[in-house]
Write an enzyme that holds these catalytic residues in place. Structure first.
Site, PDB file in Angstrom:
ATOM      1  CG  HIS A 194      -1.974  -1.093   1.161  1.00  0.00           C
ATOM      2  ND1 HIS A 194      -3.146  -1.019   0.464  1.00  0.00           N
ATOM      3  CD2 HIS A 194      -1.958  -2.333   1.713  1.00  0.00           C
ATOM      4  CE1 HIS A 194      -3.822  -2.160   0.592  1.00  0.00           C
ATOM      5  NE2 HIS A 194      -3.110  -2.971   1.342  1.00  0.00           N
ATOM      6  CG  ASN A 243      -7.858  -4.435   0.620  1.00  0.00           C
ATOM      7  OD1 ASN A 243      -7.136  -3.441   0.633  1.00  0.00           O
ATOM      8  ND2 ASN A 243      -7.414  -5.635   0.894  1.00  0.00           N
ATOM      9  CE1 TYR A 261      -2.046  -4.523   8.069  1.00  0.00           C
ATOM     10  CE2 TYR A 261      -2.528  -2.265   7.464  1.00  0.00           C
ATOM     11  CZ  TYR A 261      -2.472  -3.600   7.138  1.00  0.00           C
ATOM     12  OH  TYR A 261      -2.834  -4.006   5.885  1.00  0.00           O
TER      13      TYR A 261
END
Ligand code: NDP
Length: 496
Positions: free
Chosen positions: A64, A137, A344
């Site tokens: 990303h 997404n 993350y």
């Protein structure tokens, strides 16, 4: 005392300064030993400029990396108070500020906006009880159901380590060895594989998340953001002619001219009881919940209406993490989600730094009070850098030191009874039915585009990989398998 030149709106005229705030007499020439001589070691301002320039980049995201973002508003149109205590979902009409970042997945920052690739759809909700990040997404499922495969998967889809070129053999070799990817790869190769712009994509939590209400009852939830602009897509041929920054431009231009993109926000909700006996594992990220069993419930509108002022400070430094949850919204036993709850946060600490949450774009709009201290750039939030207590528990609640809030405790998360800690093989879970369901709802034109897009890459893979993929398509739908075989054979014949 003369006024400091960095004193905001009152400082007129604005003086150019060095980083330590001292006025700079000359920003155009270095100090040199004579008209034609070398620069000297006392050029500290030159050195400061060059050194700062060397450090203008932070590590780009491994996935990303290429993204575009904007600010906006989420407005509740149906209260969810029966299901969740989340404060921003209680009342119709409540508005919450959001920041939404779209992205491609596999390419670096200098790749194209028009790759055949899922699009990231990550929304930060700045609620009054903290930031909730819905890091999704534009597809309702994913290639994998276990995070242990993620690094291998991404390696196989990125460039070849030797040639630094796209590598269709690796792409299909991974999928051939991982039938769990078939549903998502069917979506990716379908006519929806390359969005026309970020305004024309749906967003999905993809994961199953959870809600809990004031009675401590938990529900399983999937989020769907349906574009009000309509799904619009490009064929591979059309995409090849698009300018690399087309999607970024489209987003900035439409917001600048007041044509604000918006999404209708829906949820699917499953009770815990339903989850126990439902025919599909509700926590398998490679599966959707059919609308016929769990209809979409419309709950809000999301509008984007403000561009960022500075791409790096805001879009690049934005740190989304599925672990940013708020009271009333929780995780689920989805294994990919658990991997992301860890990964993350970790990525953002590495990429932006320990105190990434204090940077304005990431900073909650509600007060933040805790006992986490120090680290690089501590003090951006003065509440975390003062002279107060830096430990807990303490006896200082009366003087305003933060204390825990038992009322927002999450109810216990149900697990299977007698759950034995082990490695469970899910390779042979049903990987095919839903890929087949999708194939069967496609029009003739969509089916043709799908097999043609598959054949583009698969025809370049080795025979063993092709045979393994044919067998997968057969299991999804016999017609799907036959058509892919035919199209691949045609390509191989045409390419000699
Ligand atoms: P439905 O007929 O109720 O829903 C089909 C869904 O598929 C619609 O949301 C439609 O989106 C979407 N869709 C149509 N073409 C494509 C495409 N090429 N790529 C991705 N999505 C597409 O059926 P079910 O709920 O029973 O699901 C059947 C199949 O539809 C699933 O196996 C899955 O592949 C796909 N799907 C299902 C979703 C779900 O949450 N149930 C969500 C998205 C896809 P739209 O209305 O925007 O045209």
């Amino acid at each position: 005392m003369s006024k400091c030149p960095y004193s905001g709106a009152n400082s007129t005229p604005t003086q150019l300064t060095s980083a330590n705030g001292a006025p700079v007499a000359n920003d155009n020439q270095s100090r040199t030993a004579g008209r034609r001589g070398p620069v000297t070691f006392d050029n500290h301002y030159l050195f400061e400029k060059l050194a700062h320039f060397n450090r203008e980049r932070i590590p780009e995201r491994v996935v990303h990396a290429r993204g575009s973002a904007a600010y906006g508003t989420f407005t509740v149109t149906k209260s969810l108070s029966d299901y969740t205590i989340a404060d921003f979902l209680q009342k119709e009409g409540t508005q919450t500020d959001v920041f939404l970042r779209f992205s491609t997945v596999g390419g670096g920052q200098d790749s194209s906006d028009y790759a055949r690739d899922p699009r990231g759809f990550a929304v930060k909700f700045y609620t009054q009880q903290g930031n909730w990040d819905m890091v999704g997404n534009n597809t309702p499922v994913f290639f994998l159901r276990d995070g242990i495969k993620f690094p291998d998967f991404i390696h196989s889809q990125k460039k070849n380590p030797r040639t630094n070129l796209p590598d269709p053999q690796a792409v299909y070799e991974f999928w051939a060895n991982n039938p769990q990817s078939l549903h998502q790869s069917t979506i990716l190769m379908s006519d929806r594989g390359i969005p026309l712009s970020y305004r024309h994509v749906n967003g999905y939590s993809s994961h199953t998340l959870s809600f809990w209400n004031a009675a401590g009852e938990r529900y399983w939830v999937k989020w769907h953001f349906k574009t009000n602009q309509g799904i619009k897509t490009l064929t591979s041929e059309e995409a090849a002619k698009m300018p690399a920054f087309g999607a970024q431009q489209d987003l900035v231009d439409s917001i600048d001219k007041g044509d604000f993109p918006s999404w209708t926000v829906n949820v699917q909700i499953m009770t815990e009881e339903e989850g126990k006996t439902y025919k599909i594992n509700p926590f398998d990220l490679t599966k959707i919940w059919p609308h016929s069993d769990f209809p979409l419930i419309e709950v809000g509108q999301l509008e984007l209406n403000r561009n960022v002022d500075n791409y790096f400070a805001e879009t690049e430094q934005a740190t989304f993490a599925p672990s940013n949850l708020v009271p009333g919204i929780g995780a689920s036993p989805d294994r990919m989600l658990q991997a992301r709850l860890l990964a993350y946060q970790d990525a953002q600490r590495y990429r932006v730094g320990t105190n990434y949450s204090q940077i304005p774009v990431n900073s909650p709009k509600c007060p933040v009070h805790n006992y986490q201290r120090d680290g690089a750039f501590a003090g951006i939030n003065p509440a975390l850098a003062g002279s107060g207590a830096n430990f807990y528990p303490n006896n200082r609640a009366q003087v305003g030191e933060p204390a825990q809030v038992p009322d927002v405790a999450e109810p216990p998360m149900p697990l299977e009874q007698d759950a034995w800690l082990d490695i469970y093989d899910t390779q042979d879970d049903d990987n095919f039915s839903q890929a087949g369901d999708l194939y069967r709802i496609m029009s003739e034109d969509q089916k043709q585009q799908l097999v043609s897009n598959i054949a583009d890459g698969l025809s370049q893979a080795t025979d063993d990989v092709q045979q393994a993929m044919f067998a997968q398509y057969d299991q999804a739908d016999v017609d799907y398998g036959q058509r892919v075989r035919k199209e691949v054979a045609k390509r191989i014949a045409a390419n000699g």
